[in-house]
Structures are given as structure tokens and as C-alpha cells.
Scaffold this motif. Structure first.
Motif, PDB file in Angstrom:
ATOM      1  N   ALA A   1       0.815  -1.214   0.000  1.00  6.43           N
ATOM      2  CA  ALA A   1       0.000   0.000   0.000  1.00  6.43           C
ATOM      3  C   ALA A   1       0.849   1.266   0.000  1.00  6.43           C
ATOM      4  CB  ALA A   1      -0.923   0.007   1.224  1.00  6.43           C
ATOM      5  N   ASP A   2       2.162   1.106   0.065  1.00  8.05           N
ATOM      6  CA  ASP A   2       3.082   2.249   0.105  1.00  8.05           C
ATOM      7  C   ASP A   2       3.606   2.525  -1.306  1.00  8.05           C
ATOM      8  OD1 ASP A   2       5.533   3.777   0.262  1.00  8.05           O
ATOM      9  OD2 ASP A   2       5.566   3.343   2.413  1.00  8.05           O
ATOM     10  N   PRO A   3       3.322   3.699  -1.882  1.00  4.67           N
ATOM     11  CA  PRO A   3       3.758   3.998  -3.254  1.00  4.67           C
ATOM     12  C   PRO A   3       5.271   3.903  -3.444  1.00  4.67           C
ATOM     13  CG  PRO A   3       2.116   5.581  -2.540  1.00  4.67           C
ATOM     14  CD  PRO A   3       2.491   4.786  -1.329  1.00  4.67           C
ATOM     15  N   ALA A   4       6.018   4.348  -2.448  1.00 11.87           N
ATOM     16  CA  ALA A   4       7.484   4.296  -2.572  1.00 11.87           C
ATOM     17  C   ALA A   4       7.968   2.849  -2.583  1.00 11.87           C
ATOM     18  CB  ALA A   4       8.136   5.070  -1.427  1.00 11.87           C
ATOM     19  N   GLU A   5       7.401   2.023  -1.688  1.00  6.21           N
ATOM     20  CA  GLU A   5       7.786   0.608  -1.669  1.00  6.21           C
ATOM     21  C   GLU A   5       7.384  -0.071  -2.964  1.00  6.21           C
ATOM     22  OE1 GLU A   5       6.160  -1.292   1.750  1.00  6.21           O
ATOM     23  OE2 GLU A   5       7.442  -0.210   3.173  1.00  6.21           O
ATOM     24  N   ARG A   6       6.236   0.322  -3.520  1.00  9.27           N
ATOM     25  CA  ARG A   6       5.769  -0.299  -4.764  1.00  9.27           C
ATOM     26  C   ARG A   6       6.761  -0.048  -5.895  1.00  9.27           C
ATOM     27  NH1 ARG A   6       1.155   2.106  -5.196  1.00  9.27           N
ATOM     28  NH2 ARG A   6       1.860   3.727  -6.625  1.00  9.27           N
ATOM     29  N   VAL A   7       7.291   1.157  -5.981  1.00 14.87           N
ATOM     30  CA  VAL A   7       8.269   1.473  -7.033  1.00 14.87           C
ATOM     31  C   VAL A   7       9.473   0.558  -6.937  1.00 14.87           C
ATOM     32  CG1 VAL A   7       9.898   3.212  -7.851  1.00 14.87           C
ATOM     33  CG2 VAL A   7       7.538   3.868  -7.334  1.00 14.87           C
ATOM     34  N   HIS A   8       9.985   0.391  -5.723  1.00 18.56           N
ATOM     35  CA  HIS A   8      11.168  -0.464  -5.540  1.00 18.56           C
ATOM     36  C   HIS A   8      10.841  -1.927  -5.805  1.00 18.56           C
ATOM     37  CE1 HIS A   8      14.141   2.417  -3.926  1.00 18.56           C
ATOM     38  NE2 HIS A   8      13.058   3.087  -3.555  1.00 18.56           N
ATOM     39  N   LEU A   9       9.674  -2.367  -5.372  1.00 20.27           N
ATOM     40  CA  LEU A   9       9.271  -3.746  -5.626  1.00 20.27           C
ATOM     41  C   LEU A   9       9.160  -4.033  -7.121  1.00 20.27           C
ATOM     42  CD1 LEU A   9       6.498  -4.566  -2.979  1.00 20.27           C
ATOM     43  CD2 LEU A   9       8.542  -5.931  -3.454  1.00 20.27           C
ATOM     44  N   VAL A  10       8.499  -3.143  -7.825  1.00 18.13           N
ATOM     45  CA  VAL A  10       8.306  -3.355  -9.266  1.00 18.13           C
ATOM     46  C   VAL A  10       9.647  -3.404  -9.991  1.00 18.13           C
ATOM     47  CG1 VAL A  10       7.377  -2.343 -11.377  1.00 18.13           C
ATOM     48  CG2 VAL A  10       5.979  -2.394  -9.308  1.00 18.13           C
ATOM     49  N   ALA A  11      10.543  -2.478  -9.640  1.00 25.58           N
ATOM     50  CA  ALA A  11      11.859  -2.465 -10.288  1.00 25.58           C
ATOM     51  C   ALA A  11      12.613  -3.762 -10.019  1.00 25.58           C
ATOM     52  CB  ALA A  11      12.670  -1.268  -9.793  1.00 25.58           C
ATOM     53  N   HIS A  12      12.568  -4.213  -8.769  1.00 27.26           N
ATOM     54  CA  HIS A  12      13.275  -5.440  -8.407  1.00 27.26           C
ATOM     55  C   HIS A  12      12.643  -6.659  -9.079  1.00 27.26           C
ATOM     56  CE1 HIS A  12      15.779  -8.116  -6.157  1.00 27.26           C
ATOM     57  NE2 HIS A  12      14.780  -8.635  -5.457  1.00 27.26           N
ATOM     58  N   MET A  13      11.324  -6.690  -9.131  1.00 27.59           N
ATOM     59  CA  MET A  13      10.627  -7.821  -9.735  1.00 27.59           C
ATOM     60  C   MET A  13      10.807  -7.873 -11.237  1.00 27.59           C
ATOM     61  SD  MET A  13       7.164  -7.613  -7.433  1.00 27.59           S
ATOM     62  CE  MET A  13       6.382  -9.092  -8.081  1.00 27.59           C
ATOM     63  N   LEU A  14      10.891  -6.716 -11.879  1.00 29.16           N
ATOM     64  CA  LEU A  14      11.145  -6.689 -13.318  1.00 29.16           C
ATOM     65  C   LEU A  14      12.490  -7.336 -13.621  1.00 29.16           C
ATOM     66  CD1 LEU A  14      10.428  -5.811 -16.202  1.00 29.16           C
ATOM     67  CD2 LEU A  14      11.440  -3.570 -15.665  1.00 29.16           C
ATOM     68  N   GLN A  15      13.497  -7.028 -12.812  1.00 27.72           N
ATOM     69  CA  GLN A  15      14.810  -7.639 -13.007  1.00 27.72           C
ATOM     70  C   GLN A  15      14.754  -9.143 -12.753  1.00 27.72           C
ATOM     71  OE1 GLN A  15      18.072  -5.916 -10.773  1.00 27.72           O
ATOM     72  NE2 GLN A  15      19.287  -7.782 -10.943  1.00 27.72           N
ATOM     73  N   ARG A  16      14.125  -9.538 -11.659  1.00 28.07           N
ATOM     74  CA  ARG A  16      14.030 -10.955 -11.309  1.00 28.07           C
ATOM     75  C   ARG A  16      13.278 -11.752 -12.374  1.00 28.07           C
ATOM     76  NH1 ARG A  16      16.708 -13.921  -7.255  1.00 28.07           N
ATOM     77  NH2 ARG A  16      17.167 -12.538  -5.523  1.00 28.07           N
ATOM     78  N   ALA A  17      12.167 -11.194 -12.830  1.00 22.54           N
ATOM     79  CA  ALA A  17      11.368 -11.899 -13.830  1.00 22.54           C
ATOM     80  C   ALA A  17      12.122 -12.022 -15.144  1.00 22.54           C
ATOM     81  CB  ALA A  17      10.049 -11.163 -14.048  1.00 22.54           C
TER      82      ALA A  17
ATOM     83  N   ALA B   1       2.582  -0.310 -13.610  1.00 26.40           N
ATOM     84  CA  ALA B   1       2.572  -0.632 -12.182  1.00 26.40           C
ATOM     85  C   ALA B   1       3.197   0.482 -11.349  1.00 26.40           C
ATOM     86  CB  ALA B   1       3.307  -1.949 -11.939  1.00 26.40           C
ATOM     87  N   PHE B   2       4.176   1.180 -11.906  1.00 28.67           N
ATOM     88  CA  PHE B   2       4.788   2.286 -11.181  1.00 28.67           C
ATOM     89  C   PHE B   2       3.757   3.353 -10.818  1.00 28.67           C
ATOM     90  CE2 PHE B   2       9.015   1.168 -13.266  1.00 28.67           C
ATOM     91  CZ  PHE B   2       9.558   0.681 -12.090  1.00 28.67           C
ATOM     92  N   THR B   3       2.732   3.488 -11.652  1.00 31.94           N
ATOM     93  CA  THR B   3       1.719   4.518 -11.424  1.00 31.94           C
ATOM     94  C   THR B   3       0.638   4.069 -10.447  1.00 31.94           C
ATOM     95  OG1 THR B   3       0.267   3.830 -13.245  1.00 31.94           O
ATOM     96  CG2 THR B   3       2.086   5.328 -13.779  1.00 31.94           C
ATOM     97  N   GLY B   4       0.621   2.792 -10.100  1.00 33.45           N
ATOM     98  CA  GLY B   4      -0.333   2.325  -9.110  1.00 33.45           C
ATOM     99  C   GLY B   4      -1.165   1.135  -9.514  1.00 33.45           C
ATOM    100  N   ASP B   5      -1.355   0.886 -10.822  1.00 38.39           N
ATOM    101  CA  ASP B   5      -2.148  -0.260 -11.290  1.00 38.39           C
ATOM    102  C   ASP B   5      -1.216  -1.437 -11.529  1.00 38.39           C
ATOM    103  OD1 ASP B   5      -3.804  -2.094 -12.417  1.00 38.39           O
ATOM    104  OD2 ASP B   5      -4.390  -0.882 -14.145  1.00 38.39           O
TER     105      ASP B   5
END
Length: 232
Positions: free
Chosen positions: A146-162, A202-206
Motif C-alpha cells: 500500500a506504500d507507493p514508494a515501496e511499490r516502485v522499488h518492488l516493481v523495479a526489483h521484480m522486473l529484473q528478477r522476472a 505498475a509504477f503509477t499504481g495499477d
């Protein structure tokens, strides 16, 4: 700036007159060249100052020098191959042979091309399951984030992992930064586009489209894995 090939040849001649071989690699040899592209140059010597890595500016060009002996070249190639990410093999496989005084350059380029074409070591079941577990766990974190800042970091990390998981499962070489994107685009253009566009969304929230793309990646690797996963 001066022509990159002529500049690279002049640099090698000026700084390494005893070079046995030298390669020019990187974006300057392709249509991907940009105003910030540098000269990636691999130089083979019999001894000191090899092994050495140095960054410098030469005649207006940023230069990355990878100075090695023949033995060091093979050691680096073996170490990078074990990590499934070998910039050295890529540079010598795709690069331009600038200097070859005794045939070493041609020999190393032939070896680099054979090793690159053969691909990296296959992924073991244990390694694949670990990658599946990590991505499954991250996907759960994303769904509950639910944290926008955490979401940005998660998405970036997951994009690399995937992206890495797709390449590993497919038997393709890994890459870092822009090279990870390029390796995935070459291996699977459709999935590369889907992951990249979904991550931007996803960076924007969806995160729904991104989550669906990640699920597809997991399915290719054997499906999500969390419950029952154990390391013994």
C-alpha cells in the motif's frame, strides 16, 4: 569526435605497442550508438600492466580498457560463464578485432563465438525452484503493498528478477542494466514488451497487468512456489 575505430586503433598503438591482440566492442559499432557511448576495448598482453582495468578519456572519447593476459582472459571467461553473464565473451564474440599480431586474437574470437553460441550452463532444478520461490514471494508482497514508494522499488526489483528467470529457464545469457533488457528482447520480444509496459503501468499504481505478466513468467518456470518450499 573522431571515428571510433580509428581512435581505438590509435589508442592501442600509443599505449600498448606490445599488444598481441585488441578488440573494440560496444554500442559504437551498432545502430544503438548514442552521444554518451564509450569505447570498450579488450587488450591482450604477455604481462604487466596486464591484468588491469582502467577508465579514461582519449581524444574526446570515454574509454573502458580491459587489459589481460591470455591466461587471465580464460580465467575471466570461465568465472563469468559460471555466473551465466559474460561481458568478456560478448565483447570478443561481437567485437571488432583491431590488432592480431600472432593469431591470438582470431583464436580467442573463435573460442568466444563458440562459447557464446553454446549458451550458459543449464539451470538446475534447485536453482529454478529458488528463483520461483523468490518471485512468488515478491508477487505476494506486491499484491499487499500500500506504500507507493515501496511499490516502485518492488516493481523495479521484480522486473529484473522476472527478466532473469525467463532468460535462465530459456538457456540464455544474462545481462546487467540495459543489457538485461536487450537480452530479453532478443530472446522473447513479446514477453519483453509485455513486462516492460506492465511495469511502467505498475509504477503509477495499477499492478494488475504486471502481476498477470509475472504469473506467466512463473508458469513458464513451473508455476508459483511458496507453500512447501524447503532448502535442505
Amino acid at each position: 569526435m573522431d571515428d571510433p575505430v580509428l581512435t581505438a586503433r590509435e589508442l592501442v598503438r600509443d599505449r600498448f605497442p606490445a599488444a598481441r591482440a585488441a578488440f573494440l566492442a560496444g554500442s559504437v559499432l551498432t545502430g544503438r550508438r548514442t552521444p554518451t557511448s564509450d569505447l570498450d576495448i579488450v587488450v591482450l598482453l604477455d604481462g604487466p600492466p596486464a591484468p588491469n582495468r582502467e577508465n579514461l578519456v582519449y581524444r574526446g572519447w570515454p574509454v573502458e580498457l580491459f587489459v589481460q593476459t591470455e591466461a587471465v582472459w580464460h580465467r575471466f571467461a570461465d568465472q563469468e560463464t559460471a555466473k551465466r553473464n559474460s561481458p568478456l565473451l560478448a565483447m570478443c564474440s561481437d567485437g571488432m578485432l583491431l590488432v592480431d599480431t600472432d593469431g591470438l586474437g582470431a583464436s580467442l574470437q573463435t573460442e568466444a563465438r563458440k562459447r557464446w553460441a553454446a549458451g550458459p550452463p543449464p539451470l538446475s532444478d534447485r536453482e529454478r525452484d529458488h528463483q520461483r520461490y523468490i518471485l512468488t514471494d515478491l508477487l505476494d508482497d506486491l499484491r499487499g503493498c500500500a506504500d507507493p514508494a515501496e511499490r516502485v522499488h518492488l516493481v523495479a526489483h521484480m522486473l529484473q528478477r522476472a527478466s532473469e528467470l525467463v532468460l535462465l529457464v530459456g538457456g540464455h545469457w544474462l545481462g546487467g542494466g540495459k543489457w538485461l533488457s536487450r537480452r530479453l528482447a532478443a530472446a522473447d520480444p513479446g514477453l519483453h514488451r509485455a513486462l516492460t509496459e506492465a511495469a511502467a503501468q505498475a509504477f503509477t499504481g495499477d499492478t494488475s497487468v504486471f502481476a498477470a505478466a509475472l504469473t506467466e513468467v512463473l508458469d513458464r518456470a513451473g508455476g508459483p512456489l511458496w507453500d512447501g518450499y524447503a532448502v535442505r
